[in-house]
Motif scaffolding. Structure first.
Motif, PDB file in Angstrom:
ATOM      1  N   THR A 121      34.569  74.281  65.829  1.00 28.71           N
ATOM      2  CA  THR A 121      34.135  74.553  64.464  1.00 28.71           C
ATOM      3  C   THR A 121      35.314  74.603  63.508  1.00 28.71           C
ATOM      4  O   THR A 121      36.422  74.962  63.888  1.00 28.71           O
ATOM      5  CB  THR A 121      33.401  75.903  64.370  1.00 28.71           C
ATOM      6  N   LYS A 160      28.385  67.526  64.903  1.00 31.93           N
ATOM      7  CA  LYS A 160      27.159  67.959  65.570  1.00 31.93           C
ATOM      8  C   LYS A 160      26.302  68.832  64.662  1.00 31.93           C
ATOM      9  O   LYS A 160      25.081  68.707  64.635  1.00 31.93           O
ATOM     10  CB  LYS A 160      27.507  68.724  66.846  1.00 31.93           C
ATOM     11  N   GLU A 161      26.921  69.755  63.946  1.00 28.37           N
ATOM     12  CA  GLU A 161      26.215  70.623  63.015  1.00 28.37           C
ATOM     13  C   GLU A 161      27.097  70.836  61.793  1.00 28.37           C
ATOM     14  O   GLU A 161      28.326  70.853  61.902  1.00 28.37           O
ATOM     15  CB  GLU A 161      25.899  71.986  63.658  1.00 28.37           C
ATOM     16  N   SER A 162      26.482  71.031  60.635  1.00 28.01           N
ATOM     17  CA  SER A 162      27.276  71.249  59.430  1.00 28.01           C
ATOM     18  C   SER A 162      26.463  71.991  58.386  1.00 28.01           C
ATOM     19  O   SER A 162      25.235  72.019  58.428  1.00 28.01           O
ATOM     20  CB  SER A 162      27.765  69.917  58.858  1.00 28.01           C
ATOM     21  N   SER A 163      27.176  72.595  57.435  1.00 29.19           N
ATOM     22  CA  SER A 163      26.531  73.313  56.342  1.00 29.19           C
ATOM     23  C   SER A 163      27.366  73.150  55.086  1.00 29.19           C
ATOM     24  O   SER A 163      28.541  72.794  55.144  1.00 29.19           O
ATOM     25  CB  SER A 163      26.377  74.798  56.688  1.00 29.19           C
ATOM     26  N   ASP A 167      27.828  69.051  54.922  1.00 30.63           N
ATOM     27  CA  ASP A 167      26.578  68.527  55.471  1.00 30.63           C
ATOM     28  C   ASP A 167      26.143  67.263  54.735  1.00 30.63           C
ATOM     29  O   ASP A 167      25.632  66.314  55.340  1.00 30.63           O
ATOM     30  CB  ASP A 167      25.492  69.594  55.368  1.00 30.63           C
TER      31      ASP A 167
END
Length: 397
Positions: A121, A160-163, A167
Motif C-alpha cells: 500500500t 489492486k485497490e485504490s481510493s 482511483d
C-alpha cells in the motif's frame, strides 16, 4: 525451509512501494506477440545449484568466524544466545558480508533467474491511497564458449485497490514491460496492456501477472553486454563498487542498500542448517545509518521515483532489543545455499518522500518484496523467449 518457519512470523502483511504506482505505461502500438507459458516458471527453486560460486570460500570463512563467537554464548538449553551483545555484533558483521557476497556472486554466474513479488500500500497526501502488486522476472545467460549472452527482464505492475484521486487515474499507474537482450548486446523492448492475473504457479505459490504483449521502442539498439563482470577480490573492492554504481542501472547489490556501510546492520540472527550447510539470516537495518549513507539514499530515491528527500521511516517504540517489531523501517531476511548463492530474500521496508508526479505530493509507502532464485538448466532456458523474439522480428520486418 520448514525449520526456519518461525522467522516468518515477524514478516508484516505484504505492502508495496510507491514506485509501483507512479511509473505508468504508454499505449502499446507495436505488433502483438505471445510469450511462452508462465505456469512452469521457477520450477526448480528447491534444486541445489551446480554452478561454482566465486565467493564460496569467503562465505564459509565468514560463517566459521561467526560460529566461533556464537559457540561461546549459549543458553540453558545449549542453544546460541542470539540476544547476547557479542553474538549480535558477530552476527551483524557476518550477515552484511554474506549478503554482499551473495549479491556479487551473480556477476560471475553462467546463468541464473529470479522471480520477485512485491505487494502493498501507498498513501499519497491529497491523492488517496492504493494497494498494488509488482512482479519482476529476470533471466540472464552470460556469454561463454558455447552460447551468446542473453537477458529476459519482465516487470508488470497492477493496482489492486485504490481510493481518492488515484482511483480515477489508476490505469495510468499500471505498466508492463519486457527488456530482452539478444546475442550479447542488442536490446528489444515489448510493452503490455490489459494487465491481469494469469495462471497459478505452484512453485511460487502465487498467480503470475500477465498481459497482452506488443513490440515497443528500443528495437535492436545497443545494450550492455551480457558477459561476466570483472572479479572483485575483496570486500573493500565490493564496497567501492557499491558506491561507484549506486546511481547507475547495472547495480549488483540488491535492495537499494549499501550493506557494507559501517554499522548499518543493527541486529542479525543467523541459523545454520546442519544437514545441508545452508544458512538463514534475519537482519534489521539501522535506518539512521542508512538514511545518512549517500549511496543508499541515491539507490532508494532512484528506485522509488521520488524527488527531494526520501528516507526509510521506522517507529523505534515498536521494536524490541532483538530487532523484532511491527515497524522497523527496513528489515531483510534471506537464505543461502551452502556455496553462498541466494535461495531467496525478503525485504520489508517503510519510507516516505515526495513523488515525481504533478504537485509533487508527500507519500508514505510500506512494502514487502519476496524473491526466489533458480540456477537449473530448465529454469534458465531462454528458448521460448528467443522464439518469441524471432517471431516478433519477422512481424516488424
Amino acid at each position: 525451509m520448514k525449520k526456519y518457519a518461525k522467522f516468518f512470523t515477524v514478516i508484516a502483511v505484504p505492502v508495496i512501494a510507491a514506485s509501483v504506482l507512479f511509473a505508468g505505461c504508454k499505449s502499446c502500438k507495436g505488433k502483438a506477440v505471445d510469450p511462452p507459458p508462465e505456469n512452469q516458471l521457477m520450477r526448480d527453486i528447491e534444486v541445489p545449484p551446480e554452478q561454482h560460486a566465486y565467493y564460496e570460500a569467503q562465505s564459509r570463512q565468514v560463517i566459521e568466524e561467526y560460529l566461533e563467537v556464537a559457540a561461546r554464548y549459549t543458553d540453558a538449553n545449549g542453544e546460541v544466545d542470539a540476544s547476547n551483545s557479542e553474538v549480535v555484533a558477530a552476527a551483524s558483521s557476518a550477515a552484511a558480508k554474506l549478503y554482499a557476497f551473495a549479491c556479487y556472486n551473480e556477476r560471475y554466474l553462467d546463468k541464473f533467474v529470479f522471480f520477485g513479488d512485491q505487494v502493498g500500500t501507498t498513501d499519497v497526501s491529497g491523492f488517496g491511497s492504493a494497494t498494488a502488486e509488482r512482479q519482476e522476472y529476470f533471466l540472464r545467460v552470460n556469454e561463454s564458449e558455447n552460447t551468446c549472452g542473453y537477458r529476459y527482464h519482465r516487470t508488470i505492475k497492477k493496482v489492486k485497490e485504490s481510493s481518492g484521486t488515484i482511483d480515477t487515474f489508476k490505469s495510468l499507474f499500471e505498466s508492463a514491460r519486457v527488456r530482452m537482450t539478444d546475442k550479447t548486446n542488442l536490446l528489444y523492448r515489448f510493452e503490455g496492456n490489459d494487465i491481469r492475473y494469469g495462471e497459478h504457479n505452484d512453485a511460487l505459490s502465487c498467480d503470475v501477472l500477465t498481459c497482452n504483449w506488443r513490440t515497443g521502442s528500443d528495437w535492436g539498439k545497443a545494450d550492455i553486454e551480457m558477459v561476466k563482470g570483472s572479479y572483485l577480490e575483496t570486500l573493500d573492492d565490493i564496497k567501492a563498487d557499491i558506491l561507484a554504481s549506486a546511481n547507475g542501472d547495472n547495480k549488483n547489490i540488491r535492495g537499494n542498500i549499501n550493506i557494507l556501510a559501517d554499522n548499518i546492520v543493527k541486529y542479525a540472527n543467523i541459523v545454520v542448517d546442519e544437514e545441508t550447510g545452508g544458512i538463514f539470516v534475519l537482519m534489521t537495518i539501522d535506518t539512521d545509518v542508512a538514511n545518512a549513507d549517500d549511496a543508499s539514499m541515491v539507490m532508494l530515491k532512484n528506485a522509488n521515483g521520488t524527488s527531494g528527500n526520501c528516507l526509510w521511516k521506522g517507529d523505534p517504540s515498536t521494536v524490541n532489543d532483538e530487532g523484532f517489531g511491527e515497524d522497523t523501517g527496513l528489515r531483510i531476511i534471506y537464505a543461502l545455499w551452502p556455496n553462498g548463492l541466494f535461495r531467496m530474500y525478503n525485504i520489508i521496508e517503510r519510507w516516505e518522500g515526495k513523488m515525481d508526479i504533478p504537485f509533487k505530493p508527500e507519500g508514505l509507502a510500506e512494502s514487502t518484496t519476496l524473491v526466489y532464485y533458480s540456477y537449473s538448466d530448465h529454469d534458465c532456458d531462454m528458448t521460448g523467449y528467443l522464439n518469441m523474439l524471432e517471431a516478433a522480428k519477422e512481424q516488424v520486418g
